[in-house]
Design an enzyme around this catalytic site. Structure first.
Site, PDB file in Angstrom:
ATOM      1  CE  LYS A  69      79.992  74.371  40.829  1.00  0.00           C
ATOM      2  NZ  LYS A  69      80.884  74.661  41.946  1.00  0.00           N
ATOM      3  CE  LYS A  93      83.383  63.701  38.760  1.00  0.00           C
ATOM      4  NZ  LYS A  93      83.500  63.514  40.214  1.00  0.00           N
ATOM      5  CE  LYS A 105      88.903  68.696  42.837  1.00  0.00           C
ATOM      6  NZ  LYS A 105      87.615  68.011  42.655  1.00  0.00           N
ATOM      7  CB  THR A 189      77.993  62.371  45.428  1.00  0.00           C
ATOM      8  OG1 THR A 189      78.423  63.726  45.336  1.00  0.00           O
ATOM      9  CG2 THR A 189      79.001  61.470  44.746  1.00  0.00           C
ATOM     10  CG  ASN A 220      78.571  62.767  51.520  1.00  0.00           C
ATOM     11  OD1 ASN A 220      78.460  62.663  50.305  1.00  0.00           O
ATOM     12  ND2 ASN A 220      77.725  63.472  52.231  1.00  0.00           N
ATOM     13  CB  SER A 348      77.629  71.990  42.629  1.00  0.00           C
ATOM     14  OG  SER A 348      78.207  71.747  43.883  1.00  0.00           O
TER      15      SER A 348
HETATM   16  P1  NAD Z   1      84.315  60.539  53.178  1.00  0.00           P
HETATM   17  O1  NAD Z   1      85.570  61.027  53.798  1.00  0.00           O
HETATM   18  O2  NAD Z   1      82.989  60.996  53.725  1.00  0.00           O
HETATM   19  O3  NAD Z   1      84.291  58.919  53.232  1.00  0.00           O
HETATM   20  C1  NAD Z   1      85.367  58.112  52.853  1.00  0.00           C
HETATM   21  C2  NAD Z   1      85.153  56.731  53.456  1.00  0.00           C
HETATM   22  O4  NAD Z   1      86.181  55.865  52.977  1.00  0.00           O
HETATM   23  C3  NAD Z   1      85.237  56.692  54.975  1.00  0.00           C
HETATM   24  O5  NAD Z   1      84.229  55.827  55.472  1.00  0.00           O
HETATM   25  C4  NAD Z   1      86.617  56.076  55.244  1.00  0.00           C
HETATM   26  O6  NAD Z   1      86.670  55.386  56.487  1.00  0.00           O
HETATM   27  C5  NAD Z   1      86.713  55.130  54.075  1.00  0.00           C
HETATM   28  N1  NAD Z   1      88.079  54.689  53.778  1.00  0.00           N
HETATM   29  C6  NAD Z   1      89.219  55.408  53.778  1.00  0.00           C
HETATM   30  N2  NAD Z   1      90.262  54.620  53.508  1.00  0.00           N
HETATM   31  C7  NAD Z   1      89.765  53.374  53.304  1.00  0.00           C
HETATM   32  C8  NAD Z   1      90.337  52.122  52.985  1.00  0.00           C
HETATM   33  N3  NAD Z   1      91.647  52.000  52.806  1.00  0.00           N
HETATM   34  N4  NAD Z   1      89.521  51.047  52.860  1.00  0.00           N
HETATM   35  C9  NAD Z   1      88.199  51.169  53.050  1.00  0.00           C
HETATM   36  N5  NAD Z   1      87.606  52.322  53.363  1.00  0.00           N
HETATM   37  C10 NAD Z   1      88.377  53.411  53.491  1.00  0.00           C
HETATM   38  O7  NAD Z   1      84.441  60.868  51.628  1.00  0.00           O
HETATM   39  P2  NAD Z   1      83.283  60.932  50.525  1.00  0.00           P
HETATM   40  O8  NAD Z   1      82.827  62.342  50.377  1.00  0.00           O
HETATM   41  O9  NAD Z   1      82.267  59.856  50.775  1.00  0.00           O
HETATM   42  O10 NAD Z   1      84.136  60.607  49.216  1.00  0.00           O
HETATM   43  C11 NAD Z   1      84.483  59.272  48.864  1.00  0.00           C
HETATM   44  C12 NAD Z   1      84.933  59.241  47.416  1.00  0.00           C
HETATM   45  O11 NAD Z   1      83.885  59.759  46.605  1.00  0.00           O
HETATM   46  C13 NAD Z   1      86.169  60.101  47.104  1.00  0.00           C
HETATM   47  O12 NAD Z   1      86.909  59.491  46.083  1.00  0.00           O
HETATM   48  C14 NAD Z   1      85.566  61.384  46.584  1.00  0.00           C
HETATM   49  O13 NAD Z   1      86.472  62.091  45.735  1.00  0.00           O
HETATM   50  C15 NAD Z   1      84.378  60.823  45.824  1.00  0.00           C
HETATM   51  N6  NAD Z   1      83.374  61.841  45.572  1.00  0.00           N
HETATM   52  C16 NAD Z   1      82.671  62.387  46.591  1.00  0.00           C
HETATM   53  C17 NAD Z   1      81.752  63.377  46.306  1.00  0.00           C
HETATM   54  C18 NAD Z   1      80.894  63.985  47.395  1.00  0.00           C
HETATM   55  O14 NAD Z   1      80.052  64.829  47.055  1.00  0.00           O
HETATM   56  N7  NAD Z   1      81.024  63.583  48.649  1.00  0.00           N
HETATM   57  C19 NAD Z   1      81.545  63.811  44.979  1.00  0.00           C
HETATM   58  C20 NAD Z   1      82.272  63.198  43.948  1.00  0.00           C
HETATM   59  C21 NAD Z   1      83.189  62.204  44.258  1.00  0.00           C
END
Ligand code: NAD
Length: 430
Positions: A69, A93, A105, A189, A220, A348
């Site tokens: 996965k 994880k 991945k 998440t 998100n 998921s």
């Molecule tokens: P996203 O793209 O929706 O949001 C990312 C946010 O970070 C945005 O608001 C962006 O403006 C901000 N950002 C980018 N660069 C920045 C900086 N230099 N300083 C401050 N803010 C900054 O992404 P997401 O889905 O929320 O994912 C965020 C993190 O969470 C990632 O590391 C992702 O791998 C991890 N993650 C997300 C999920 C998921 O289901 N969405 C699951 C597991 C892990």
């Protein structure tokens, strides 16, 4: 760069936990790399009639616990090494929350923002044609990751279904709800992260009512964590996105912040707030810090100035290994990414279960089961941490995870006849 090579970091994390559990050397030897990697060339007809060939990857780390996965990333800087490291993290994880999956991945080196919707669709379908022999509802189940979304998952599921000549909903998760997606997936998440923050605050005796929270990243994960913690009584005193940040010691309403960002494109300039930079947010005086943006944000230099009591890693890999050691010395409680961001893959898994049974759950059922799994996983990691006083929460999480994967390998006979050693006896008495 040495310190920040994801593949080496993943190997070090596995080694530290396997040694702590006195596991046979074969456990590390098997887990230190993916069991299978595939590189594919994907020819795509562009809108101008030319053909461009994209490079894609799928890394399958370890299938001992079950089918594989892990998400698919579309990014110009995707490399095989990065995809391999991410597949290793996915194994742990999944294992830390007890899902019956191994880690995988995928990725394509491309900039999706430069592609038209038609080009993006042809690329997504071409990728599935190329990796089709490796995937399937009982083999390897992709999902969204950076710059991929529910629409892309729908095209991929459709392509796989055409190849196999049946509706294979269970081949991919993160699909639209109208195509077998799960209710609650969008928030999962963040919800998982908020649950483990609540549990950690509980064991530390930190009241959530009025606790000061700073969130880096308002996408998100970050925006929904802020909303859920606000609902639990916390004060959201600072948030930043890529364009700037907002600080208000009285606390801000995340719903109003989200509406402001939807209008202006950033949280910077939120009425009544002061501007704050990302670096200032990470080191500000607060109770709970949630990095929810990018990797390698908490460096050694930042870690020396961190003042939060709890750091909850909603993002993948936000803390460098050197910074990790500094936070540990400072007795900052870090809830590691493999636990704090596991809510997404957990839901998921629920989506896949619903697809396989053809019976769809209510949002209450999804959230109730997520709550149960996250609380249990937090307890197991925290107990491991308490039991071994010389490890931090990250190593404890890896210990819980690696023990599960090693047990699966051992009973499958992958470790040989002599492998039932102290780590298994310890597991039975724990
Ligand atoms: P996203 O793209 O929706 O949001 C990312 C946010 O970070 C945005 O608001 C962006 O403006 C901000 N950002 C980018 N660069 C920045 C900086 N230099 N300083 C401050 N803010 C900054 O992404 P997401 O889905 O929320 O994912 C965020 C993190 O969470 C990632 O590391 C992702 O791998 C991890 N993650 C997300 C999920 C998921 O289901 N969405 C699951 C597991 C892990």
């Amino acid at each position: 760069m040495g310190e920040l090579n994801s593949f080496k970091i993943a190997q070090e994390q596995i080694k530290a936990a396997a040694q702590k559990l006195n596991m046979p050397a074969s456990v590390y030897e098997i887990l230190k790399q993916p069991m299978r990697v595939l590189t594919v060339a994907i020819p795509v007809e562009m809108d101008d009639g030319s053909i461009r060939v994209f490079t894609g990857y799928r890394a399958q780390h370890n299938y001992a616990p079950g089918p594989l996965k892990g998400g698919v990333r579309f990014h110009p800087e995707v490399t095989l090494e990065e995809v391999m490291a991410l597949s290793m993290w996915m194994t742990f994880k999944c294992a830390v929350v007890g899902l019956p999956y191994g880690g995988a991945k995928g990725g394509i080196a491309c900039d999706p923002r430069e592609l038209s919707p038609g080009e993006l669709e042809r690329l997504s379908r071409g990728y599935i044609q190329a990796i089709a022999p490796l995937i399937g509802p009982e083999k390897d189940i992709p999902a969204p990751d950076v710059y991929t979304n529910a629409q892309i998952m729908a095209w991929m599921m459709d392509e796989f279904s055409k190849i196999r000549q049946y509706n294979a909903f269970g081949v991919i998760t993160g699909k639209p709800v109208s195509l077998g997606g799960s209710l609650g997936r969008h928030e999962a998440t963040a919800r998982g992260c908020a649950i483990v923050i609540r549990e950690m605050a509980g064991v530390l005796g930190l009241p959530l009512e009025g606790a000061r929270v700073a969130v880096q990243g308002f996408g998100n994960a970050g925006s929904i964590v802020a909303r859920l913690l606000h609902e639990m009584g916390c004060r959201i005193v600072a948030v930043v996105d890529s364009k700037g940040g907002a600080f208000d010691p009285q606390g801000m309403d995340p719903a109003k912040l989200a509406a402001f960002k939807a209008r202006t494109g950033t949280v910077k300039g939120f009425p009544g707030s002061k501007n704050i930079t990302s670096q200032e947010l990470l080191t500000m005086d607060c109770d709970i810090l949630v990095p929810a943006a990018l990797e390698n944000q908490i460096t050694a230099e930042v870690a020396r100035k961190v003042r939060a009591k709890i750091v909850a890693e909603a993002a993948n890999g936000p803390t460098t290994p050197e910074a990790d050691g500094i936070l540990r010395q400072k007795k900052v409680m870090v809830i590691p990414d493999i636990l704090a961001s596991a809510g997404g893959v957990t839901v998921s898994y629920f989506e896949w279960v619903q697809n396989n049974t053809g019976y769809y759950w209510t949002e209450e059922e999804v959230n109730g089961n997520l709550e149960r799994i996250m609380v249990r996983a937090f307890r197991e990691v925290y107990d491991m941490y308490r039991q071994h006083r010389d490890v931090d929460m990250r190593v404890a999480a890896y210990m819980v995870a690696i023990r599960r994967v090693a047990e699966a390998m051992q009973v499958r006979g992958w470790l040989g006849q002599k492998a039932c050693t102290s780590w298994q006896r310890e597991a039975k008495t724990a």
